[in-house]
Design a protein around this motif. Structure first.
Motif, PDB file in Angstrom:
ATOM      1  N   UNK A   1      -0.048  59.327  70.565  1.00 36.78           N
ATOM      2  CA  UNK A   1       0.741  59.560  69.356  1.00 36.78           C
ATOM      3  C   UNK A   1       0.913  61.040  69.069  1.00 36.78           C
ATOM      4  N   UNK A   2      -0.138  61.822  69.307  1.00 40.53           N
ATOM      5  CA  UNK A   2      -0.052  63.273  69.115  1.00 40.53           C
ATOM      6  C   UNK A   2       0.952  63.890  70.079  1.00 40.53           C
ATOM      7  N   UNK A   3       0.867  63.468  71.339  1.00 36.16           N
ATOM      8  CA  UNK A   3       1.809  63.957  72.346  1.00 36.16           C
ATOM      9  C   UNK A   3       3.252  63.593  71.964  1.00 36.16           C
ATOM     10  N   UNK A   4       3.443  62.363  71.508  1.00 43.87           N
ATOM     11  CA  UNK A   4       4.772  61.885  71.113  1.00 43.87           C
ATOM     12  C   UNK A   4       5.312  62.713  69.951  1.00 43.87           C
ATOM     13  N   UNK A   5       4.491  62.924  68.934  1.00 43.46           N
ATOM     14  CA  UNK A   5       4.918  63.674  67.758  1.00 43.46           C
ATOM     15  C   UNK A   5       5.258  65.119  68.124  1.00 43.46           C
ATOM     16  N   UNK A   6       4.443  65.724  68.978  1.00 41.47           N
ATOM     17  CA  UNK A   6       4.695  67.105  69.393  1.00 41.47           C
ATOM     18  C   UNK A   6       6.013  67.214  70.168  1.00 41.47           C
ATOM     19  N   UNK A   7       6.300  66.240  71.038  1.00 39.59           N
ATOM     20  CA  UNK A   7       7.552  66.257  71.805  1.00 39.59           C
ATOM     21  C   UNK A   7       8.768  66.103  70.897  1.00 39.59           C
ATOM     22  N   UNK A   8       8.646  65.231  69.891  1.00 37.23           N
ATOM     23  CA  UNK A   8       9.759  65.050  68.947  1.00 37.23           C
ATOM     24  C   UNK A   8       9.995  66.342  68.169  1.00 37.23           C
ATOM     25  N   UNK A   9       8.901  67.013  67.767  1.00 40.86           N
ATOM     26  CA  UNK A   9       9.037  68.270  67.035  1.00 40.86           C
ATOM     27  C   UNK A   9       9.736  69.325  67.888  1.00 40.86           C
ATOM     28  N   UNK A  10       9.289  69.491  69.131  1.00 45.32           N
ATOM     29  CA  UNK A  10       9.810  70.573  69.974  1.00 45.32           C
ATOM     30  C   UNK A  10      11.186  70.281  70.546  1.00 45.32           C
ATOM     31  N   UNK A  11      11.461  69.035  70.916  1.00 42.30           N
ATOM     32  CA  UNK A  11      12.711  68.730  71.612  1.00 42.30           C
ATOM     33  C   UNK A  11      13.781  68.127  70.707  1.00 42.30           C
ATOM     34  N   UNK A  12      13.401  67.702  69.507  1.00 44.29           N
ATOM     35  CA  UNK A  12      14.387  67.107  68.605  1.00 44.29           C
ATOM     36  C   UNK A  12      14.532  67.946  67.340  1.00 44.29           C
ATOM     37  N   UNK A  13      13.451  68.100  66.588  1.00 37.98           N
ATOM     38  CA  UNK A  13      13.532  68.818  65.313  1.00 37.98           C
ATOM     39  C   UNK A  13      13.897  70.288  65.516  1.00 37.98           C
ATOM     40  N   UNK A  14      13.211  70.974  66.429  1.00 36.83           N
ATOM     41  CA  UNK A  14      13.486  72.390  66.661  1.00 36.83           C
ATOM     42  C   UNK A  14      14.919  72.587  67.168  1.00 36.83           C
ATOM     43  N   UNK A  15      15.350  71.699  68.060  1.00 33.64           N
ATOM     44  CA  UNK A  15      16.724  71.782  68.574  1.00 33.64           C
ATOM     45  C   UNK A  15      17.734  71.586  67.447  1.00 33.64           C
ATOM     46  N   UNK A  16      17.445  70.622  66.555  1.00 33.75           N
ATOM     47  CA  UNK A  16      18.348  70.366  65.432  1.00 33.75           C
ATOM     48  C   UNK A  16      18.424  71.583  64.507  1.00 33.75           C
TER      49      UNK A  16
END
Length: 537
Positions: free
Chosen positions: A108-123
Motif C-alpha cells: 500500500x505504501x508503494x502504491x500510494x508513493x507511485x500515485x503521488x509521483x506519477x499522477x499527482x505530481x504530473x497533474x
C-alpha cells in the motif's frame, strides 16, 4: 488414495490443521479469493482500461497502470487473511497474519508513493504550465523529492508495527527530534513556508518587474527554498532576499496587471508660450513613437509627422516602417477583440433573457451555436468523437489551414511576428515575446473549453451561464489583451515646466531597459519639435 494419517506432512509447509474440514474451508476461501482477484483484474485492467482510453486526459489511465501490481498483491493478501480468519482461533496462524498485514502495508505504501509521483505530481506540473501558477519550477520538484521519502518512512514504521514490534519509544523519540530540529531551524523553515506562500498566492511570476521599498527596480529571477533571487536593473547585479523578509515588505509589481508602465517626462517651456499649442505638440510626439500606447489611428497619423526627426535618419526609417507594420497588425487584433467582446456581451444578455423561464434543450442548443460562432472568431473549432453507443465527447481545438489566418489567434501571431522585427529588440526578446503570447493563447483555449463544457451540459448551472459568459469577457479585456483603454492615452500638463505622462508597451523587453530608452527618445524628440516651434526654454 491419500490417507488422513498422511496429513501431518503439511507441517513441512508450516501449516497445521486439526481436521480435514479446516483444510477444506481454507482451500475454499483461497479459491474464492483467486476467482475474485481474476475477475477484479479483468474488470479493472481490460474493461475499465478500454473505457478510460476514451477520456481526454490520461491521468485515470496512468493511475490504472500504476495500480496493476499493487491491487492484485493486496487483494491476494487480504483474501488469504480472510481465509485464515475462517479457521478456528487456535489455527489462524498469528505470525502469518502479522506478516500478511505488514505485506499489505508495504505494498500500500508503494502504491500510494507511485500515485503521488506519477499522477499527482504530473497533474500539478501540467496544471501549473497551463495557468499563471509557478509550482512547476519550485513546489513540484520539492514535492516530488520529499513526499516519497515521507511516505516510505511512515509506511516502513507502520509495517514494523504490523509485525508486532513496539514502536512507542521510537515514535516519542521521533516526535522529540522533530520538535528540536524544528526549533533549531525555525528561521529556515519560516523562509521555506514563506516561499511556498509566495508561490501559491502568486503575487509575482518569474520575470516580473518589481519596485522595492528603497526605490530599486528588480526582476524576479527565482523563488527558492529559502531566498528569492532578484536581478537589479540599475546596477546590473543580483540580490538575494530571505523569503520571510520579502513576504513582509510592501512591494509594487510593475508587471501586473499588464507589462505596460507609466513614465513621466518634465520639459521646461518659455514663460510666454501658448499652453494649448505646446500640449498639442507634446501629445503628438508621444503618440508618434511606435513603442508608446495610445489610439492606434492617431499613432499611425502622427508617425511620419513627429517621429525620428532628432536622430540620424537611417535607423529611424527602419524603426518607423516596422512600427507602422506592427501598429497595423495590432489594429486588426483590437478590431477582432472588440467584435468578440461585443458578441460575448450580446450572448450574455440573450442568456439572461432566456434563463428567466428556465432553459430547455432547444434554447441550450441555440446558445451553444452562438458560442461556437464566437469560438470561430477566435480560431477554435469543435471536434467530436463517439465513445460508445450514443455517447459522444466534444471539445474545442485550434483551427488549421486558412481558417486560422483571420481569427484572433492568427492575428495575434501575425502581430507578435511583426513585433519581433523591431530593431531595438534583443535576441532574448525574440524568444520572450512568442513564448509569452503562446502561453496566453493556451490559457485562452483552456478557459474557452471549460465554458464550452458548461454550455454543452449546464446540469443545474443554467441560471449562471450569463455570469460565466460575462466573466470570460472581462478576463479577455483585463487579463488577455485590451482592445482599447482611453486611460492609457498620453497626458500632458503645461505650466512653467510641462509634465508628460505616457505608457510604454512592455517594460520587460530589452533586458528591462526598454522604458528608459523610450523615455529618453521621447524627451529628445519633444525638445527638437518644441525648439522648431520656439517653445522650448
Amino acid at each position: 488414495m491419500t490417507n488422513i494419517t498422511n496429513f501431518p506432512d503439511f507441517l513441512t509447509l508450516g501449516l497445521v490443521f486439526t481436521s480435514l474440514n479446516d483444510f477444506q474451508t481454507f482451500l475454499t476461501g483461497l479459491g474464492i479469493t483467486i476467482v475474485v482477484v481474476v475477475v477484479l483484474y479483468i474488470l479493472c485492467f481490460y474493461v475499465l482500461r478500454f473505457w478510460l482510453r476514451q477520456l481526454s486526459t490520461d491521468l485515470p489511465l496512468v493511475t490504472l497502470n500504476v495500480s496493476r501490481f499493487p491491487v492484485v498483491a493486496i487483494a491476494l493478501a487480504v483474501g488469504i487473511k480472510i481465509s485464515l480468519g475462517t479457521l478456528p482461533s487456535e489455527n489462524q496462524f498469528p505470525v502469518l497474519q502479522r506478516v500478511l498485514s505488514a505485506f499489505i502495508v508495504v505494498i500500500g505504501t508503494y502504491w500510494f508513493a507511485k500515485i503521488i509521483t506519477e499522477v499527482l505530481i504530473y497533474f500539478l506540473k501540467d496544471y501549473a504550465e497551463k495557468s499563471e501558477a509557478m509550482w512547476d519550477d519550485v513546489v513540484v520538484p520539492i514535492l516530488a523529492t520529499t513526499l516519497p521519502v515521507i511516505i516510505y518512512l511512515v509506511g516502513g514504521l507502520l509495517a514494523l508495527q504490523s509485525l508486532g514490534i513496539d514502536l512507542t519509544g521510537l515514535w516519542v523519540a521521533f516526535g522529540g527530534a522533530t520538535f528540536v530540529l524544528g526549533f533549531a531551524l525555525k528561521d529556515i523553515l519560516a523562509n521555506f513556508f514563506s516561499g511556498l506562500v509566495l508561490l501559491i498566492d502568486t503575487p509575482f511570476r518569474f520575470g516580473d518587474v518589481i519596485s522595492l521599498p528603497n526605490g530599486s527596480i528588480a526582476v524576479i529571477k527565482n523563488i527558492g527554498l529559502r531566498v528569492t533571487n532578484l536581478y537589479l536593473i540599475d546596477t546590473h547585479s543580483e540580490m538575494y532576499i530571505p523569503n520571510g523578509a520579502l513576504e513582509g515588505q510592501q512591494i509594487v509589481n510593475l508587471s501586473r496587471p499588464t507589462s505596460h508602465y507609466y513614465y513621466t517626462v518634465s520639459i521646461p517651456l518659455q514663460t510666454d508660450v501658448d499652453p494649448t499649442r505646446a500640449i498639442k505638440i507634446m501629445e503628438n510626439v508621444v503618440l508618434a513613437h511606435p513603442d508608446t500606447l495610445g489610439d492606434i489611428d492617431k499613432k499611425l497619423e502622427m508617425l511620419d509627422r513627429f517621429y525620428g526627426f532628432s536622430g540620424t535618419g537611417v535607423r529611424e526609417d527602419q524603426k518607423r516602417e516596422n512600427g507602422r507594420q506592427r501598429l497595423l497588425a495590432e489594429k486588426q487584433v483590437n478590431l477582432k477583440l472588440r467584435k468578440i467582446e461585443q458578441e460575448f456581451e450580446l450572448l450574455s444578455e440573450k442568456i439572461s433573457h432566456l434563463e428567466k423561464g428556465g432553459l430547455d434543450f432547444s434554447e441550450i442548443s441555440t446558445i451553444r451555436g452562438d458560442y461556437l460562432e464566437i469560438c470561430e472568431q477566435m480560431g477554435l473549432e469543435m471536434h467530436t468523437e463517439r465513445l460508445w453507443g450514443k455517447r459522444k465527447r466534444s471539445w474545442l481545438e485550434e483551427a488549421q489551414g486558412n481558417a486560422i489566418d483571420d481569427s484572433l489567434l492568427g492575428l495575434i501571431r501575425h502581430w507578435y511576428l511583426a513585433w519581433e522585427k523591431d530593431p531595438d529588440l534583443m535576441k532574448e526578446d525574440r524568444i520572450i515575446l512568442p513564448k509569452e503570447w503562446e502561453q496566453k493563447m493556451d490559457l485562452l483555449k483552456i478557459k474557452m473549453n471549460k465554458l464550452f463544457k458548461i454550455m454543452t451540459e449546464p446540469s443545474g448551472q443554467e441560471t449562471r451561464l450569463d455570469d460565466y459568459v460575462e466573466n470570460m469577457r472581462l478576463w479577455l479585456s483585463e487579463s488577455f489583451k485590451s482592445s482599447r483603454n482611453e486611460w492609457q492615452d498620453p497626458k500632458v500638463w503645461a505650466d512653467k515646466d510641462s509634465v508628460v505622462k505616457f505608457y510604454v508597451d512592455d517594460i520587460k523587453l530589452e533586458h528591462c531597459e526598454r522604458g528608459n530608452r523610450i523615455k529618453s527618445e521621447v524627451r529628445r524628440e519633444m525638445i527638437w519639435h518644441l525648439r522648431q516651434a520656439y517653445l522650448y526654454k
